[in-house]
Design an enzyme around this catalytic site. Structure first.
Site, PDB file in Angstrom:
ATOM      1  N   SER A   1      21.725  -4.527  24.264  1.00 27.14           N
ATOM      2  CA  SER A   1      21.731  -3.119  24.643  1.00 27.14           C
ATOM      3  C   SER A   1      20.607  -2.362  23.936  1.00 27.14           C
ATOM      4  CB  SER A   1      23.109  -2.513  24.352  1.00 27.14           C
ATOM      5  OG  SER A   1      23.270  -1.252  24.942  1.00 27.14           O
TER       6      SER A   1
ATOM      7  N   HIS B   1      29.186  -4.745  30.138  1.00 19.27           N
ATOM      8  CA  HIS B   1      28.030  -4.472  29.294  1.00 19.27           C
ATOM      9  C   HIS B   1      27.989  -5.353  28.047  1.00 19.27           C
ATOM     10  CE1 HIS B   1      24.611  -2.133  28.025  1.00 19.27           C
ATOM     11  NE2 HIS B   1      25.196  -1.764  26.900  1.00 19.27           N
TER      12      HIS B   1
ATOM     13  N   ASP C   1      27.424  -3.993  35.589  1.00 22.44           N
ATOM     14  CA  ASP C   1      27.369  -3.395  34.251  1.00 22.44           C
ATOM     15  C   ASP C   1      27.443  -1.875  34.406  1.00 22.44           C
ATOM     16  OD1 ASP C   1      26.659  -2.341  31.758  1.00 22.44           O
ATOM     17  OD2 ASP C   1      25.142  -3.864  31.362  1.00 22.44           O
TER      18      ASP C   1
END
Length: 251
Positions: free
Chosen positions: A74, A225, A196
């Site tokens: 991320s 995610h 996601d």
């Protein structure tokens, strides 16, 4: 190996056992997460992703790392990218998991969110952080509250001090790293879930097209995610392949 928002280094618990025999594995927590002391969180320093990138470079220097394969989840994928622009010699490659250079939609760019969406998100976090965590965790992970992955993400979310969590979330979701992508020269492996909540699949292709150096994309059959937590059977083999794969050699 670096984690994203609301998690800590335990995010990589399913991957680490497969690496320790062949690699020196370095795990760390971003400031404000995990075991870091919240009293040392500098709101000005961490109002941009550069603050975290400087921390990463300091860790590599302290541990005398000459070259690494950086695995970033991320926001940490972008943090690693920023650090690699400053010191490309330290990064053999970057493996990006669920990465995005910008979360807000723009002209000719789909990031997945409108500003009003983000304002509502920030307001909900500020009003009742624990209630927000309980709702956000299953949405982000892609599962019900009873799943182990959702419970694990809820635990690390709850561990963050609410004011720090809100500040970090605002920094991440208001960031725009598109202008630096062309400056990235180290090979990048872009891994993305098919579904996601935070990062649409088209973002992985955007990264691939705009990163300055060599890059490769793999869209995984995982959902959510945090696929390394929720779908380790699918994601761990893919991660291992890309950690060992050399893009240049493959071509």
């Amino acid at each position: 190996m670096a984690h994203g928002f609301g998690t800590d280094q335990s995010l990589w618990k399913h991957l680490v056992p497969h690496l320790v025999d062949d690699f020196q594995v370095i795990l760390y927590d971003n400031m404000g997460a995990g075991t870091t002391n919240p009293d040392y969180f500098d709101f000005d320093r961490y109002s941009t992703l550069e603050g975290y990138a400087y921390d990463l470079l300091a860790i590599l220097e302290e541990l005398r790392v000459d070259s690494c394969i950086f695995v970033g989840h991320s926001v940490s994928a972008m943090i690693g990218a920023i650090a690699s622009i400053t010191r490309p010699d330290l990064f053999a490659k970057i493996v990006m998991v669920s990465a995005s250079p910008r979360y807000l939609n723009d002209v000719d760019y789909y990031g997945g969110f409108e500003q009003e969406d983000l304002n509502q998100l920030f307001d909900a976090m500020g009003a009742n952080y624990k209630a927000w965590c309980s709702g956000f965790a299953p949405l982000a992970v892609g599962g019900d509250m009873d799943s182990v992955a959702v419970q694990e993400f809820s635990r690390t979310l709850f561990n963050m001090r609410p004011d720090i969590a809100l500040s970090v979330m605002q920094t991440i979701f208001q960031s725009d790293m598109r202008q630096i992508l062309g400056l990235i020269t180290v090979p990048c492996h872009i891994l993305q879930s098919m579904k996601d909540l935070a990062v649409p699949v088209v973002v992985s292709e955007y990264l691939h097209q705009h990163i300055g150096g060599e890059s490769i994309v793999e869209v995984m059959t995982s959902d959510g995610h945090l696929p390394q937590l929720s779908s380790p059977d699918v994601v761990i083999p893919v991660l291992l392949k890309h950690i060992r794969l050399d893009i240049m050699r493959r071509e």
